[in-house]
Design a protein around this motif. Sequence first.
Motif, PDB file in Angstrom:
ATOM      1  N   THR A  12     -13.608  23.939 -72.577  1.00 60.33           N
ATOM      2  CA  THR A  12     -12.227  24.606 -72.394  1.00 60.33           C
ATOM      3  C   THR A  12     -13.554  25.440 -71.830  1.00 60.33           C
ATOM      4  O   THR A  12     -13.075  26.662 -71.225  1.00 60.33           O
ATOM      5  CB  THR A  12     -11.047  24.527 -73.083  1.00 60.33           C
ATOM      6  N   ALA A  33      -6.492  21.587 -73.893  1.00 61.64           N
ATOM      7  CA  ALA A  33      -6.876  20.718 -73.440  1.00 61.64           C
ATOM      8  C   ALA A  33      -6.424  19.975 -74.675  1.00 61.64           C
ATOM      9  O   ALA A  33      -6.656  20.095 -75.991  1.00 61.64           O
ATOM     10  CB  ALA A  33      -8.455  20.143 -73.305  1.00 61.64           C
ATOM     11  N   GLN A  36     -10.781  16.621 -74.905  1.00 60.51           N
ATOM     12  CA  GLN A  36     -12.207  17.578 -74.798  1.00 60.51           C
ATOM     13  C   GLN A  36     -13.570  16.427 -75.136  1.00 60.51           C
ATOM     14  O   GLN A  36     -14.061  16.076 -76.416  1.00 60.51           O
ATOM     15  CB  GLN A  36     -12.295  19.309 -75.473  1.00 60.51           C
TER      16      GLN A  36
END
Length: 242
Positions: A12, A33, A36
């Motif tokens: 991110t 998110a 990840q």
Amino acid sequence: MKVIKLDAIDSTNDFLKALASQDELDNFTVVTAENQTKGKGQMGSKWQSESGKNLIMSALVKDFLYNNEQVFNLSIVVSLAVIETLKSFDIPNLCIKWPNDIMSYNKKIGGILIENTLKSDGRIVSVVGLGLNVNQTNFTELPHASSLAVITGNTFDKDILPALIIEKIQEKIGLWETNSTDFWKQYFNTLFKKGIPMPFKNGAGQNFMGIIQGVSSIGKIQILLEDDSVSEFDIKEVQMLY
């Protein structure tokens, strides 16, 4: 507060940095998110997280830092904002492991990674990455890690956390000019293992005993050594053994 929600992304922080370089994004734009794949921690370490269980977010912060001597101020703002948010959920024994790991008891529940970009006009634009263990309960390969769910026995709605944390960050940035001394004191008073003899390892791999005395204005940790001298260390130069 603009929120960009992603299902899966490599990082991110990287996503938001790329977005910020191409577009004039609003201050405090947030990217979250569910998963990840290449999460980053301090010094290039990986941040591991079960998909959908934890808070993975990055936030854009502009118009706060104006020179490299100030960059640690944002670490103080963000770490205190996270601590205050978690206190509102009655998470016990919260502290900050220098420079900005979030701890409950002696377990790591969150990590902050701030990446700063110096613009051609002299402005510093920051991307604040936060990984917070919320509902994950399996940490068999991470003996020093825990989560809000493990610590309290409850499950949490992780989707409400970004707005609460950003609100605290904005509040502290707004108060910084008049309250910076108090924020520095709060940060020091919240430090993990401050004032207690602890083993450390230096950058050369040598172990030594020391006592955390404070943090310098540029974010170096100050450690009282056995010969009664105080040395300052950067993040790459020392590791606490606990």
